[in-house]
Design an enzyme around this catalytic site. Structure first.
Site, PDB file in Angstrom:
ATOM      1  N   ASN A  46      -0.236   4.473  -0.586  1.00 53.09           N
ATOM      2  CA  ASN A  46      -0.876   5.754  -0.257  1.00 53.09           C
ATOM      3  C   ASN A  46      -1.651   5.745   1.055  1.00 53.09           C
ATOM      4  O   ASN A  46      -2.485   6.605   1.303  1.00 53.09           O
ATOM      5  CB  ASN A  46      -1.780   6.212  -1.414  1.00 53.09           C
ATOM      6  CG  ASN A  46      -2.891   5.209  -1.674  1.00 53.09           C
ATOM      7  OD1 ASN A  46      -2.934   4.154  -1.035  1.00 53.09           O
ATOM      8  ND2 ASN A  46      -3.793   5.531  -2.578  1.00 53.09           N
ATOM      9  N   ASP A  99     -10.123 -15.962 -16.276  1.00 55.81           N
ATOM     10  CA  ASP A  99     -10.922 -16.454 -15.167  1.00 55.81           C
ATOM     11  C   ASP A  99     -12.024 -17.388 -15.690  1.00 55.81           C
ATOM     12  O   ASP A  99     -12.733 -17.038 -16.639  1.00 55.81           O
ATOM     13  CB  ASP A  99     -11.545 -15.219 -14.490  1.00 55.81           C
ATOM     14  CG  ASP A  99     -12.159 -15.514 -13.153  1.00 55.81           C
ATOM     15  OD1 ASP A  99     -11.401 -15.807 -12.222  1.00 55.81           O
ATOM     16  OD2 ASP A  99     -13.393 -15.432 -13.045  1.00 55.81           O
ATOM     17  N   ASP A 157       0.854  -1.192   0.000  1.00 62.30           N
ATOM     18  CA  ASP A 157       0.000   0.000   0.000  1.00 62.30           C
ATOM     19  C   ASP A 157       0.886   1.236   0.000  1.00 62.30           C
ATOM     20  O   ASP A 157       1.567   1.515   0.987  1.00 62.30           O
ATOM     21  CB  ASP A 157      -0.898  -0.058   1.248  1.00 62.30           C
ATOM     22  CG  ASP A 157      -1.664   1.240   1.470  1.00 62.30           C
ATOM     23  OD1 ASP A 157      -1.782   2.027   0.510  1.00 62.30           O
ATOM     24  OD2 ASP A 157      -2.151   1.443   2.595  1.00 62.30           O
ATOM     25  N   ASP A 161      -5.383 -10.384 -15.377  1.00 63.54           N
ATOM     26  CA  ASP A 161      -6.452 -11.340 -15.135  1.00 63.54           C
ATOM     27  C   ASP A 161      -7.693 -10.819 -15.850  1.00 63.54           C
ATOM     28  O   ASP A 161      -8.143  -9.705 -15.563  1.00 63.54           O
ATOM     29  CB  ASP A 161      -6.695 -11.351 -13.616  1.00 63.54           C
ATOM     30  CG  ASP A 161      -7.256 -12.650 -13.100  1.00 63.54           C
ATOM     31  OD1 ASP A 161      -8.072 -13.238 -13.812  1.00 63.54           O
ATOM     32  OD2 ASP A 161      -6.880 -13.049 -11.989  1.00 63.54           O
ATOM     33  N   ASP A 202      -1.746  -1.182  -3.989  1.00 59.10           N
ATOM     34  CA  ASP A 202      -1.997  -0.407  -5.212  1.00 59.10           C
ATOM     35  C   ASP A 202      -0.836  -0.569  -6.198  1.00 59.10           C
ATOM     36  O   ASP A 202       0.168  -1.221  -5.896  1.00 59.10           O
ATOM     37  CB  ASP A 202      -2.232   1.074  -4.869  1.00 59.10           C
ATOM     38  CG  ASP A 202      -1.198   1.581  -3.877  1.00 59.10           C
ATOM     39  OD1 ASP A 202       0.002   1.363  -4.141  1.00 59.10           O
ATOM     40  OD2 ASP A 202      -1.576   2.153  -2.834  1.00 59.10           O
ATOM     41  N   HIS A 215      -5.034 -17.364  -4.855  1.00 58.46           N
ATOM     42  CA  HIS A 215      -5.930 -16.551  -4.036  1.00 58.46           C
ATOM     43  C   HIS A 215      -7.257 -17.235  -3.724  1.00 58.46           C
ATOM     44  O   HIS A 215      -8.125 -16.627  -3.101  1.00 58.46           O
ATOM     45  CB  HIS A 215      -6.194 -15.226  -4.772  1.00 58.46           C
ATOM     46  CG  HIS A 215      -6.943 -15.463  -6.047  1.00 58.46           C
ATOM     47  ND1 HIS A 215      -6.379 -16.108  -7.138  1.00 58.46           N
ATOM     48  CD2 HIS A 215      -8.223 -15.196  -6.402  1.00 58.46           C
ATOM     49  CE1 HIS A 215      -7.275 -16.211  -8.085  1.00 58.46           C
ATOM     50  NE2 HIS A 215      -8.401 -15.656  -7.677  1.00 58.46           N
ATOM     51  N   ASP A 216      -7.432 -18.464  -4.171  1.00 62.75           N
ATOM     52  CA  ASP A 216      -8.693 -19.171  -3.938  1.00 62.75           C
ATOM     53  C   ASP A 216      -8.559 -20.341  -2.969  1.00 62.75           C
ATOM     54  O   ASP A 216      -9.555 -20.995  -2.654  1.00 62.75           O
ATOM     55  CB  ASP A 216      -9.239 -19.732  -5.268  1.00 62.75           C
ATOM     56  CG  ASP A 216      -9.765 -18.635  -6.183  1.00 62.75           C
ATOM     57  OD1 ASP A 216     -10.219 -17.594  -5.675  1.00 62.75           O
ATOM     58  OD2 ASP A 216      -9.707 -18.825  -7.420  1.00 62.75           O
ATOM     59  N   ASP A 237      -4.066   3.842   2.460  1.00 67.98           N
ATOM     60  CA  ASP A 237      -5.505   3.628   2.624  1.00 67.98           C
ATOM     61  C   ASP A 237      -5.826   2.189   3.042  1.00 67.98           C
ATOM     62  O   ASP A 237      -6.986   1.780   3.055  1.00 67.98           O
ATOM     63  CB  ASP A 237      -6.271   4.008   1.343  1.00 67.98           C
ATOM     64  CG  ASP A 237      -5.863   3.131   0.154  1.00 67.98           C
ATOM     65  OD1 ASP A 237      -4.955   2.286   0.311  1.00 67.98           O
ATOM     66  OD2 ASP A 237      -6.448   3.286  -0.937  1.00 67.98           O
ATOM     67  N   GLU A 272      -7.911 -20.452 -16.483  1.00 66.26           N
ATOM     68  CA  GLU A 272      -8.249 -21.101 -15.211  1.00 66.26           C
ATOM     69  C   GLU A 272      -9.341 -22.117 -15.517  1.00 66.26           C
ATOM     70  O   GLU A 272     -10.499 -21.760 -15.717  1.00 66.26           O
ATOM     71  CB  GLU A 272      -8.771 -20.085 -14.188  1.00 66.26           C
ATOM     72  CG  GLU A 272      -9.090 -20.741 -12.855  1.00 66.26           C
ATOM     73  CD  GLU A 272     -10.166 -20.033 -12.040  1.00 66.26           C
ATOM     74  OE1 GLU A 272     -10.230 -20.262 -10.826  1.00 66.26           O
ATOM     75  OE2 GLU A 272     -10.970 -19.257 -12.604  1.00 66.26           O
TER      76      GLU A 272
END
Ligand code: GLC
Length: 526
Positions: free
Chosen positions: A24, A195, A22, A99, A30, A326-327, A26, A254
């Site tokens: 910035n 995807d 990150d 992706d 990013d 990520h799954d 938040d 995928e």
């Protein structure tokens, strides 16, 4: 380097942008955050990065619900930042893959807003509308059809109801989707990860799926009408022609409900370059799935791999290897007890030495573990829906652990998901200084792959060993490399194949022919 083709010989590193860095303050990663760590990635020795979705999104499925395919979400940056990212990535000799989530859009995408505005809107047919739903189920729970009171019909969504499925049978839709490929190709992107590509086309009559045994509604059907329709092939041809009009581009799919056989059927010179077969991340039965029991033993790994080799070799398709993404629960969480890294070392060695393109998931190189959340903290839609049977995918998406400062150096404020409590000592900075860390082992292995063609492109020859060991050769005309691993906490001796062997890398420094507990030994025939 000898005939080096980046997507075949290289290693692809998956970045989940909101959790990488990150810049910035938040709490969300990013593009600038990624740029500031490109030197790290170059030093690690990977060849390409794949970014999980960076497009504008209402975040109903954390970026996999896209409301504009040709822009960057303002929280991640701008298109100009993206151009800078591409330039900086290429400057370091690293490729970049995006992706593409083209099976469905967000319900906030202008296409869908138009489509649902009236039955005679020109974009009505861009989605799948029906007066009476069939029996299809959404993979994230519940029925796959949502009633739209405004126009009195149901629309199809294979994932959340905020992710309506696009009607790929409509030629205008296909044209628009090809335009998305073109837009990013023109911006210098080297490839795409598609995807759930094999769900694009649905049965033309939207026939009911037949039933089967399973625990969740979605698993209680055979998915023969909602995925894998023959119309996918002509589209793949068209898409590949477009990609091949640019030099050295790549597309990996995928595969939804992957088997090796199905996976190779979608790959070839006029189809996808590659598709995930997920050989090491699947459960071996429906019951095992319910309890999240993943198999992991030398015998099973070898069996899976040989099965994959037979299919991919016969079809002349280059395989991919995935241990984490990520799954899924991270490999280090699936196979290790607590913080012991013996199994993550073995998983990393397999990922980087089996025949196929390795996909390395961010943080895998330091053995990051999944976080555990209370019910009220769960963000992931299927986790919220199925808790406590299934707790969702937040666990593997926690922020990257860069150092031991507050929030692990990921951000200066509380991140969108909690940092794993082990970050104080499990982080990049600490592992970089520890010669025996998983990070340094990974880095050495990545360098070995670069130096030794046999490890990248060599044939795979399994060797007969004792139950707790796994061993194989990787062989080209010029080189033979032996990979031997001990999955047990007892030392073992093994018979070396003929020849004189020189150890290139070992996790425990035994001599050729013997392995310390959990040792990984990579040797070359001299
Ligand atoms: C794919 C993605 C997953 C997403 C789903 C719907 O399986 O990997 O993260 O939720 O598609 O887009």
């Amino acid at each position: 380097m000898d005939n080096f083709l980046w997507w075949r010989d290289g290693v692809i590193y998956q970045i989940y942008p909101r959790s990488f860095a990150d810049s910035n303050g938040d709490g969300l990663g990013d593009l600038d955050g990624i740029i500031s760590h490109l030197d790290y990635l170059e030093d690690l020795g990977i060849d390409a990065i794949w970014l999980s979705p960076i497009y504008p999104t209402p975040d109903k499925d954390f970026g996999y619900d896209v409301s504009n395919y040709v822009d960057v979400d303002a929280r991640f940056g701008t298109l100009e930042d993206f151009d800078r990212l591409v330039a900086e990535t290429h400057q370091r000799g690293i490729r970049i893959i995006l992706d593409l989530v083209l099976n469905h859009t967000s319900d906030q995408h202008p296409w869908f807003l138009e489509s649902r505005s009236s039955r005679d809107n020109p974009k009505r047919d861009w989605y799948i509308w029906k007066d009476n739903p069939n029996n299809w189920q959404a993979s994230f729970g519940g029925k796959a059809w949502e009633f739209d009171p405004g126009t009195g019909q149901f629309y199809l969504h294979l994932f959340t109801k905020e992710q309506p499925d696009v009607n790929w049978r409509n030629p205008e839709v296909r044209k628009a989707q090809l335009g998305v490929f073109r837009f990013w190709l023109e911006r210098g992107v080297d490839g795409f990860r598609l995807d759930v590509f094999n769900a694009y086309f649905k049965d033309p009559d939207l026939a009911d799926n037949p039933p089967k045994f399973g625990l969740r509604g979605f698993d209680r059907q055979r998915h023969i009408h909602d995925i894998d329709q023959p119309e996918m092939m002509p589209f793949l041809n068209e898409m590949r022609t477009l990609l091949d009009s640019y030099p050295e581009r790549y597309v990996v799919g995928e595969t939804y409900f992957a088997t090796p056989q199905k996976t190779v059927s979608y790959c070839g010179p006029d189809k996808l370059h590659a598709a995930f077969s997920f050989d090491f991340t699947t459960f071996n039965s429906a019951l095992a799935e319910a309890f999240q029991l993943y198999k992991w033993s030398p015998l099973w790994i070898m069996k899976q791999f040989i099965l994959r080799e037979q299919t991919f070799n016969a079809a002349g398709i280059w395989p991919t290897t995935v241990m984490s993404n990520h799954d899924l629960p991270r490999a280090a969480s699936r196979y290790a007890r607590g913080e012991n890294d013996s199994q993550p070392f073995l998983a990393m060695a397999l990922l980087l030495t089996l025949r196929g393109t390795p996909f390395l998931y961010f943080g895998e190189e330091i053995g990051m573990r999944d976080i555990h959340l209370r019910h009220s903290e769960i963000l992931d839609p299927p986790g919220r829906k199925y808790w406590p049977i299934y707790t969702g995918r937040d666990g593997c998406r926690s922020p990257m652990q860069w150092d031991d400062s507050a929030f692990a150096g990921f951000s200066t404020v509380k991140p969108w998901l909690p940092v794993h409590p082990d970050y104080k000592w499990r982080n990049v900075a600490t592992e970089q200084t520890d010669l025996n860390s998983l990070f340094n082992f990974t880095k050495k292995l990545l360098a070995l792959r670069k130096e030794n063609p046999a490890l990248r492109r060599g044939d795979f020859i399994p060797l007969k060993t004792r139950g707790s060991m796994l061993a194989f050769l990787r062989r080209t005309h010029e080189q033979t490399v032996l990979v031997a691993m001990n999955f047990n906490n007892q030392s073992v001796n093994y018979n070396l194949p003929d020849g004189k062997w020189h150890i290139l890398l070992s996790s425990a420094q035994s001599s050729p022919g013997s392995l310390a507990p959990f040792e990984i030994q990579i040797s070359i025939r001299q």
